[in-house]
Design a protein around this motif. Structure first.
Motif, PDB file in Angstrom:
ATOM      1  N   GLY B 143     -12.893  -0.668  10.477  1.00  0.00           N
ATOM      2  CA  GLY B 143     -11.761   0.317  10.217  1.00  0.00           C
ATOM      3  C   GLY B 143     -10.792  -0.118   9.834  1.00  0.00           C
ATOM      4  N   GLU B 171      -3.746 -12.097  -9.095  1.00  0.00           N
ATOM      5  CA  GLU B 171      -3.084 -11.866  -9.116  1.00  0.00           C
ATOM      6  C   GLU B 171      -1.977 -11.817  -9.913  1.00  0.00           C
ATOM      7  N   ALA B 173       2.683 -11.998 -11.033  1.00  0.00           N
ATOM      8  CA  ALA B 173       3.669 -13.219 -10.749  1.00  0.00           C
ATOM      9  C   ALA B 173       4.547 -12.706  -9.136  1.00  0.00           C
ATOM     10  N   ALA B 174       4.328 -11.831  -8.993  1.00  0.00           N
ATOM     11  CA  ALA B 174       4.609 -10.765  -7.287  1.00  0.00           C
ATOM     12  C   ALA B 174       3.556 -11.236  -6.543  1.00  0.00           C
ATOM     13  N   GLY B 175       2.236 -11.364  -6.809  1.00  0.00           N
ATOM     14  CA  GLY B 175       1.201 -12.006  -5.506  1.00  0.00           C
ATOM     15  C   GLY B 175       0.573 -11.350  -5.903  1.00  0.00           C
ATOM     16  N   ARG B 195      -4.670   1.097   5.895  1.00  0.00           N
ATOM     17  CA  ARG B 195      -5.311   0.905   7.083  1.00  0.00           C
ATOM     18  C   ARG B 195      -5.218   2.607   7.571  1.00  0.00           C
ATOM     19  N   PRO B 200       7.507   2.739   3.686  1.00  0.00           N
ATOM     20  CA  PRO B 200       8.857   2.492   2.620  1.00  0.00           C
ATOM     21  C   PRO B 200       8.113   1.250   2.569  1.00  0.00           C
ATOM     22  N   ASP B 201       7.973   0.437   3.187  1.00  0.00           N
ATOM     23  CA  ASP B 201       7.150  -1.629   2.089  1.00  0.00           C
ATOM     24  C   ASP B 201       6.797  -1.494   2.091  1.00  0.00           C
ATOM     25  N   SER B 204       7.372   0.113  -1.721  1.00  0.00           N
ATOM     26  CA  SER B 204       7.886  -1.065  -1.983  1.00  0.00           C
ATOM     27  C   SER B 204       7.202  -2.627  -2.901  1.00  0.00           C
ATOM     28  N   ARG B 208       6.006  -3.592  -6.555  1.00  0.00           N
ATOM     29  CA  ARG B 208       7.015  -5.011  -7.130  1.00  0.00           C
ATOM     30  C   ARG B 208       5.526  -5.444  -7.676  1.00  0.00           C
ATOM     31  N   ARG B 215       4.735  -6.475 -16.628  1.00  0.00           N
ATOM     32  CA  ARG B 215       5.404  -7.499 -17.786  1.00  0.00           C
ATOM     33  C   ARG B 215       4.784  -8.796 -18.213  1.00  0.00           C
ATOM     34  N   ARG B 235       9.924   9.903   3.714  1.00  0.00           N
ATOM     35  CA  ARG B 235      10.566   8.755   2.984  1.00  0.00           C
ATOM     36  C   ARG B 235       9.553   7.837   1.517  1.00  0.00           C
ATOM     37  N   GLU B 242      10.116   8.213  -6.553  1.00  0.00           N
ATOM     38  CA  GLU B 242      11.496   7.965  -7.030  1.00  0.00           C
ATOM     39  C   GLU B 242      11.066   6.970  -8.453  1.00  0.00           C
TER      40      GLU B 242
END
Lengths: 252, 252
Positions: B143, B171, B173-175, B195, B200-201, B204, B208, B215, B235, B242
DNA sequence: TTGTGGATGTCGCCG
DNA sequence: CGGCGACGTCCACAA
């Protein structure tokens, strides 16, 4: 609750605040464990056991020696010989019950919601303990993000000369901003505080607040975003640059 | 391991795998605790104590009844009668020592780096236990986010018809991106998996990766970003809109 | 050793 | 209750 003692109206003997058994047989272990749960004691069991969990996820754990703790608040934790984290657990508010299954001592802990069940099945019990413990003291902790905020409100120039805090926890469409204020030139400033070295998520968080505020205010409003932390990772720095955000080194 | 006993060639007495004391005096408690640490046993102490911590932060905790666990791997935990989290602790790799101070039983745990010190000072000891425990078993957990990924790789159409996974942990540039692939029209697709209900995170994080990939590839490359989770908060939904990102409901 | 993100995270606060 | 973010987060894994 245990299926015993519906009406123990006879004044219970002022029992010891601690009762333990070493290498008890399973029935004696069950009796002491049941009494401990009944009385609201902290219960500990050490021995060889298997563990199954089902709830938000699900897990199986084969036989091994572990330390089980059942707290009076409904917390349960199974600790192995390694690690800071319990290998299995149940959060506060769960209900514990103890029984004999196939000659094993079984401790079962359930909660709801979400529906979760933890079963610890002891095939061998090294120790059972029942402890009548109370703890009134509060932990006094310093060095948190809140202390960093207080430091800044105390001396805003730590961020930059002329910085003026106007609010903390100011609400935006993206959530509450740590510190909201303006700079010497009257521009809106948003601070995001981190008590330790900041990574990419801290930058994203700051960016969300800056974007939301820029929208909440006028379309032409310039909003500065400053990440305040003891340090920042390279990737965080790069993300700050890309987003036109700033960094100030400051520790709690 | 304890930093002693280079040549214990004399066969140690096959000591009990469990030794406990109830309401011992402090010297007896000290002796058993010291022996437990020496032997690499799991050590437990229950009693009235104060706790001080200094390291990444600092804390003070006044007198109360608590349960101390010292694991052979260097972990230390102080548990009160409430909560899943220890009120104070020391991570694995720390070194424990036990002593008498002002007639109190003191357990001190230190580690480095970062330099951290935990001191537990017992004014009254209800119980001391030394347990020779071993645990070879591995937890089998289902799970997790990894299972969600396996589900998707197994049947990519769960995301959308025509979706083709090309790599995991790709991979940028942001991870590293959870799942990288392309849609039926050949457009690049980035999946961010959660999971459980996404906030919100998560958005984001996805943003990223999408930005970095857009890019990394050509300036004109269109990159779709899809958040895959059982559900998302309001949210999070708004942030997805957006940013022109998408959502697919899928549970582990 | 440091960076990065997951976790049955837990926990507190606030709507 | 759910959302949201801090935490001495812990933790595994990769560079």
């Amino acid at each position: 609750m245990t299926p015993t003692d519906p009406d123990a109206d006879a004044p219970a003997a002022p029992a010891d605040r601690v009762r333990t058994l070493t290498r008890p047989d399973h029935e004696a272990a069950r009796d002491l464990a049941a009494a401990a749960l009944q009385r609201g004691d902290l219960l500990t069991v050490v021995g060889r056991c298997t563990v199954t969990y089902e709830g938000r996820a699900a897990s199986e754990l084969g036989p091994g020696d572990r330390h089980l703790t059942c707290k009076p608040d409904g917390t349960a934790m199974v600790h192995s010989d390694e690690g800071r984290q319990p290998v299995n657990w149940q959060p506060p508010g769960s209900e514990h019950e103890v029984s004999l299954h196939d000659g094993h001592l079984r401790v079962r802990s359930t909660r709801e919601p979400p529906t979760e069940e933890l079963v610890v099945d002891f095939e061998r019990v090294l120790h059972v303990g029942a402890f009548d413990v109370t703890d009134e003291a509060d932990l006094a902790l310093v060095g948190t993000e809140e202390h960093l905020r207080e430091r800044i409100l105390d001396d805003p120039a730590l961020v930059e000369p002329g910085f003026t805090p106007l609010a903390t926890e100011r609400e935006t469409a993206a959530g509450a901003v740590d510190v909201f204020g303006e700079d010497a030139a009257g521009r809106t400033v948003v601070l995001e505080l981190k008590r330790r070295r900041a990574g990419p998520d801290a930058v994203s968080q700051l960016a969300r607040y800056v974007d939301a505020l820029a929208r909440d205010l006028h379309a032409d409003a310039e909003v500065r975003g400053i990440l305040v932390a003891p340090s920042a990772t390279d990737r965080a720095r790069r993300l700050l640059d890309e987003r036109g955000l700033e960094f100030v080194a400051l520790a709690p």
